[in-house]
Design a protein around this motif. Structure first.
Motif, PDB file in Angstrom:
ATOM      1  N   LYS A   1      68.223  -3.444 -42.499  1.00  0.00           N
ATOM      2  CA  LYS A   1      67.583  -2.769 -43.627  1.00  0.00           C
ATOM      3  C   LYS A   1      66.704  -1.653 -43.099  1.00  0.00           C
ATOM      4  O   LYS A   1      66.236  -1.706 -41.961  1.00  0.00           O
TER       5      LYS A   1
ATOM      6  N   CYS B   1      63.834  -0.602 -44.267  1.00  0.00           N
ATOM      7  CA  CYS B   1      62.401  -0.712 -44.543  1.00  0.00           C
ATOM      8  C   CYS B   1      61.684  -1.351 -43.356  1.00  0.00           C
ATOM      9  O   CYS B   1      62.281  -1.684 -42.348  1.00  0.00           O
TER      10      CYS B   1
ATOM     11  N   CYS C   1      59.937  -4.234 -43.682  1.00  0.00           N
ATOM     12  CA  CYS C   1      59.607  -5.622 -44.053  1.00  0.00           C
ATOM     13  C   CYS C   1      59.714  -6.572 -42.858  1.00  0.00           C
ATOM     14  O   CYS C   1      60.656  -6.502 -42.090  1.00  0.00           O
TER      15      CYS C   1
ATOM     16  N   VAL D   1      60.248  -9.059 -48.863  1.00  0.00           N
ATOM     17  CA  VAL D   1      61.060  -8.031 -49.514  1.00  0.00           C
ATOM     18  C   VAL D   1      60.167  -6.900 -50.008  1.00  0.00           C
ATOM     19  O   VAL D   1      58.968  -7.084 -50.184  1.00  0.00           O
ATOM     20  N   CYS D   2      60.774  -5.739 -50.213  1.00  0.00           N
ATOM     21  CA  CYS D   2      60.063  -4.605 -50.792  1.00  0.00           C
ATOM     22  C   CYS D   2      61.055  -3.858 -51.683  1.00  0.00           C
ATOM     23  O   CYS D   2      62.230  -4.216 -51.757  1.00  0.00           O
TER      24      CYS D   2
ATOM     25  N   CYS E   1      64.310  -2.631 -49.710  1.00  0.00           N
ATOM     26  CA  CYS E   1      65.394  -3.568 -49.358  1.00  0.00           C
ATOM     27  C   CYS E   1      65.986  -4.208 -50.615  1.00  0.00           C
ATOM     28  O   CYS E   1      67.155  -4.607 -50.611  1.00  0.00           O
TER      29      CYS E   1
HETATM   30 ZN   LIG Z   1      61.911  -4.393 -47.383  1.00  0.00          ZN
END
Ligand SMILES: [Zn+2]
Length: 312
Positions: free
Chosen positions: A104, A106, A108, A113-114, A117
């Motif tokens: 991913k 990001c 994280c 999670v954000c 993602c």
């Molecule tokens: Zn994320």
């Protein structure tokens, strides 16, 4: 969004003021009597299992009285769900959890999670959905936002009795190398599409190779992808990259793709799955049936009201 855990008070507010019977999907209600229900009442796991409800009103009464931490139903149908007796088939399910994605873009940490993602999980869902519809002819396919990712749930009656599901899993994730990579459609097309989806997001940290090899693959990324799209058999002919590395590179992507979906959920028909309309208390998000995946935004449509009213 900080995805903080819901308190007991917030759960009560959610089930008393926001939850609506009509938000339980039709595909659940139509055979509600044949599903097993499972409840986690305090965040310590699904200890209250093998429950059955004859209709959605009884289920509604139970929710309002107990405002549980989490609610699941079986993906299987049974004539006696309380005993899980007389199996009558199971939905075909794919579980894509943003927190478990290996690649991913990001920042994280593992297990988190954000927005970024979650969006990448949605892109994977869209690809798998298209394969299920166009290649496997699935017609009754429902999409669910699970609270931290997505579920695809097929209930076509031809699918329900299937016992061997691992081959379908390999097919839709593109995790097995096809004998012929450049056939126009069918599985090789799925393989190429999923290959590109993953490779496009990969950065240095995702490669277990030497720096020289990693740099070569990354500097040729756009070239490799456009050649793959244009059916060039020499898409991996790169200076300094031998046959072994080519093979390792393909295997790496296949391995990542096989982890896009939680395979255990697809293969094990005894699984229980979070029920749309209920609360994912760990992250304070709603699990919801998605009507339009293209426009769906979890941060707009799956955040319960009480989160907006939090003071801290
Ligand atoms: Zn994320």
């Amino acid at each position: 969004m900080d995805f903080k855990e819901a308190s007991l008070r917030e759960r009560r507010i959610y089930y008393h003021e926001e939850w609506k019977e009509k938000d339980v999907p039709e595909f659940i209600i139509e055979r509600i009597k044949e599903r097993e229900f499972a409840f986690d009442h305090d965040g310590n796991g699904y200890n209250d299992r093998y429950k059955g409800f004859d209709n959605v009103n009884l289920f509604s009464d139970f929710l309002i009285k107990n405002f549980p931490y989490a609610v699941c139903t079986s993906v299987s149908y049974y004539s006696k769900p309380k005993n899980r007796e007389d199996w009558k088939g199971a939905e075909l399910v794919f579980d894509i959890d943003a927190k478990d994605l290996i690649v991913k873009t990001c920042e994280c940490k593992a297990g988190y999670v954000c927005e970024k993602c979650l969006f990448e999980a949605k892109e994977i869902v869209l690809q798998i959905r298209d394969t299920l519809i166009s290649d496997l002819g699935i017609k009754r396919l429902f999409l669910v936002y699970s609270g931290r990712g997505y579920h695809l749930r097929a209930v076509d009656k031809e699918i329900l009795p299937l016992e061997r599901r691992s081959e379908i899993l390999e097919y839709v994730t593109g995790s097995k190398r096809p004998k012929e990579l450049f056939l126009f459609n069918s599985y090789p097309a799925v393989y190429r599409k999923m290959f590109i989806l993953t490779f496009a997001k990969m950065t240095e940290k995702d490669f277990p190779f030497t720096k020289n090899i990693t740099d070569s693959l990354l500097s040729e990324k756009e070239n490799i992808i456009s050649k793959l799209k244009a059916y060039h058999v020499d898409f991996l002919t790169i200076k300094g990259i031998g046959d072994k590395t080519k093979n390792d590179f393909l295997s790496l992507i296949e391995q990542i793709n096989s982890s896009l979906v939680d395979g255990k959920v697809t293969v094990d028909v005894k699984r229980i799955l979070r029920l749309p309309s209920t609360l994912h208390s760990k992250v304070s998000m709603k699990c919801v049936e998605i009507k339009n995946i293209e426009t769906f935004d979890p941060l707009k449509q799956a955040v319960p009201q009480f989160v907006h009213e939090r003071k801290d």
